[in-house]
Design an enzyme around this catalytic site. Structure first.
Site, PDB file in Angstrom:
ATOM      1  N   ILE A 223     -22.828 -47.959 -25.964  1.00 44.37           N
ATOM      2  CA  ILE A 223     -23.055 -49.380 -26.221  1.00 44.37           C
ATOM      3  C   ILE A 223     -24.204 -49.563 -27.212  1.00 44.37           C
ATOM      4  O   ILE A 223     -24.133 -50.380 -28.128  1.00 44.37           O
ATOM      5  CB  ILE A 223     -23.357 -50.132 -24.910  1.00 44.37           C
ATOM      6  CG1 ILE A 223     -22.176 -50.016 -23.940  1.00 44.37           C
ATOM      7  CG2 ILE A 223     -23.664 -51.602 -25.194  1.00 44.37           C
ATOM      8  CD1 ILE A 223     -22.497 -50.497 -22.541  1.00 44.37           C
TER       9      ILE A 223
ATOM     10  N   SER B 277     -34.306 -46.474 -31.140  1.00 43.32           N
ATOM     11  CA  SER B 277     -34.855 -45.209 -30.656  1.00 43.32           C
ATOM     12  C   SER B 277     -33.740 -44.231 -30.339  1.00 43.32           C
ATOM     13  O   SER B 277     -32.634 -44.621 -29.939  1.00 43.32           O
ATOM     14  CB  SER B 277     -35.712 -45.438 -29.403  1.00 43.32           C
ATOM     15  OG  SER B 277     -34.895 -45.683 -28.271  1.00 43.32           O
TER      16      SER B 277
ATOM     17  N   ASP C  76     -38.434 -40.798 -25.698  1.00 48.50           N
ATOM     18  CA  ASP C  76     -37.880 -40.223 -24.468  1.00 48.50           C
ATOM     19  C   ASP C  76     -38.463 -41.026 -23.316  1.00 48.50           C
ATOM     20  O   ASP C  76     -39.680 -40.981 -23.057  1.00 48.50           O
ATOM     21  CB  ASP C  76     -38.257 -38.741 -24.346  1.00 48.50           C
ATOM     22  CG  ASP C  76     -37.578 -38.048 -23.166  1.00 48.50           C
ATOM     23  OD1 ASP C  76     -37.274 -38.745 -22.169  1.00 48.50           O
ATOM     24  OD2 ASP C  76     -37.366 -36.825 -23.231  1.00 48.50           O
TER      25      ASP C  76
ATOM     26  N   TYR D   2     -28.167 -45.108  -8.861  1.00 52.06           N
ATOM     27  CA  TYR D   2     -27.881 -45.941 -10.023  1.00 52.06           C
ATOM     28  C   TYR D   2     -28.035 -47.418  -9.660  1.00 52.06           C
ATOM     29  O   TYR D   2     -28.719 -48.177 -10.355  1.00 52.06           O
ATOM     30  CB  TYR D   2     -26.472 -45.674 -10.539  1.00 52.06           C
ATOM     31  CG  TYR D   2     -26.064 -46.573 -11.694  1.00 52.06           C
ATOM     32  CD1 TYR D   2     -26.626 -46.411 -12.951  1.00 52.06           C
ATOM     33  CD2 TYR D   2     -25.138 -47.608 -11.512  1.00 52.06           C
ATOM     34  CE1 TYR D   2     -26.266 -47.229 -14.016  1.00 52.06           C
ATOM     35  CE2 TYR D   2     -24.775 -48.435 -12.563  1.00 52.06           C
ATOM     36  CZ  TYR D   2     -25.340 -48.238 -13.813  1.00 52.06           C
ATOM     37  OH  TYR D   2     -24.990 -49.063 -14.854  1.00 52.06           O
TER      38      TYR D   2
ATOM     39  N   LYS E 296     -30.956 -50.136 -11.033  1.00 50.47           N
ATOM     40  CA  LYS E 296     -30.625 -51.380 -11.721  1.00 50.47           C
ATOM     41  C   LYS E 296     -31.129 -52.596 -10.941  1.00 50.47           C
ATOM     42  O   LYS E 296     -31.492 -53.621 -11.536  1.00 50.47           O
ATOM     43  CB  LYS E 296     -29.113 -51.468 -11.945  1.00 50.47           C
ATOM     44  CG  LYS E 296     -28.582 -50.468 -12.967  1.00 50.47           C
ATOM     45  CD  LYS E 296     -29.196 -50.673 -14.342  1.00 50.47           C
ATOM     46  CE  LYS E 296     -28.530 -49.807 -15.398  1.00 50.47           C
ATOM     47  NZ  LYS E 296     -29.098 -50.009 -16.747  1.00 50.47           N
TER      48      LYS E 296
ATOM     49  N   THR F 247     -17.737 -45.518 -21.935  1.00 49.10           N
ATOM     50  CA  THR F 247     -18.655 -44.579 -22.568  1.00 49.10           C
ATOM     51  C   THR F 247     -18.455 -43.223 -21.893  1.00 49.10           C
ATOM     52  O   THR F 247     -17.685 -43.097 -20.934  1.00 49.10           O
ATOM     53  CB  THR F 247     -20.109 -45.025 -22.370  1.00 49.10           C
ATOM     54  OG1 THR F 247     -20.354 -45.134 -20.951  1.00 49.10           O
ATOM     55  CG2 THR F 247     -20.383 -46.362 -23.029  1.00 49.10           C
TER      56      THR F 247
END
Length: 256
Positions: free
Chosen positions: A18, A37, A66, A164, A168, A199
């Protein structure tokens, strides 16, 4: 004279998925400057797509970042200020993240929790701390975080994605807190759900759910290009009154 339509975007994670497609779309207008970046140096990138595109489009500038390294985060503001004709950032977009936690909560190793929290929540927040003064140089003052409905409490999705989802949810809390704290300075802080996107990470999750016979047939799966195009469309419609909100990629409002 600088045109009022000229905008400078800083995108975390523009080397793939994305993020790369956001860079590609936004840099398509010569009115825009896109600073993005990547992990690794431009001479030794982990993914060459954006490096190759920057050779063609001179309004793309690449910096190294990073999100798991304190020194790298500490250097990011100086790296951005070295880009040609830099005068400030209008829009901050945090798009980098990982999704590799298809465990139940009681079976998720500590290392997985920490890896997701550091990359998906803490890394973008610490980066914003360093970049914040550069946003103050402009009047637009927009901060966009690519989050996920997997982190929604009120709109909980009944699929086990443990670390995950938690990372979030932590990011979503930061969006609400920042929207309150930065409102007096004219900032608009918003979270976005990019959709179920094919992705590399997204496809890995889709394959996992299918292997576990988890029905995802009711979820629309879109390409990174489709997600980024829809997000850019929504970005352009964000107003100060949207501060602290959570939007889906199609422009509908989601719930924290």
């Amino acid at each position: 004279m600088t045109s009022s339509s000229e905008m400078t975007y800083f995108i975390i994670g523009g080397n793939r998925g994305i993020g790369f497609n956001l860079v590609k779309i936004l840099s398509g207008s010569t009115d825009n400057t896109v600073i993005t970046s990547i992990r690794g140096s431009p001479s030794l990138p982990k993914n060459k797509q954006v490096v190759d595109l920057a050779k063609i489009r001179k309004n793309i500038h690449i910096v190294q970042l990073d999100l798991t390294e304190d020194e790298s985060i500490g250097n990011i503001a100086n790296e951005i200020k070295k880009t040609p004709s830099f005068s400030g950032i209008d829009v901050f977009i945090a798009c980098s993240g990982i999704s590799d936690s298809y465990y139940e909560v009681l079976k998720t190793p500590k290392s997985v929790w920490l890896k997701h929290y550091n990359t998906n929540a803490l890394g973008p927040i610490l980066t914003l701390q360093k970049v914040y003064p550069l946003l103050l140089l402009k009047k637009a003052r927009k901060i966009f975080f690519i989050s996920s409905v997997a982190g929604s409490i009120n709109g909980f999705v009944p699929i086990s994605v443990s670390a995950y989802g938690q990372s979030k949810a932590a990011l979503n809390y930061a969006v609400k807190a920042l929207s309150f704290e930065l409102k007096p300075e004219g900032f608009t802080v918003v979270a976005f759900h990019p959709g179920m996107v094919s992705t590399d990470m997204g496809q890995s999750g889709i394959d996992h759910f299918k292997e576990k016979n988890i029905d995802v047939s009711g979820i629309d799966i879109i390409t990174p290009e489709e997600s980024a195009s829809a997000l850019v469309n929504v970005f352009g419609k964000i107003l100060p009154g949207d501060n602290g909100k959570f939007f889906n990629y199609d422009g509908s409002e989601s719930v924290f």
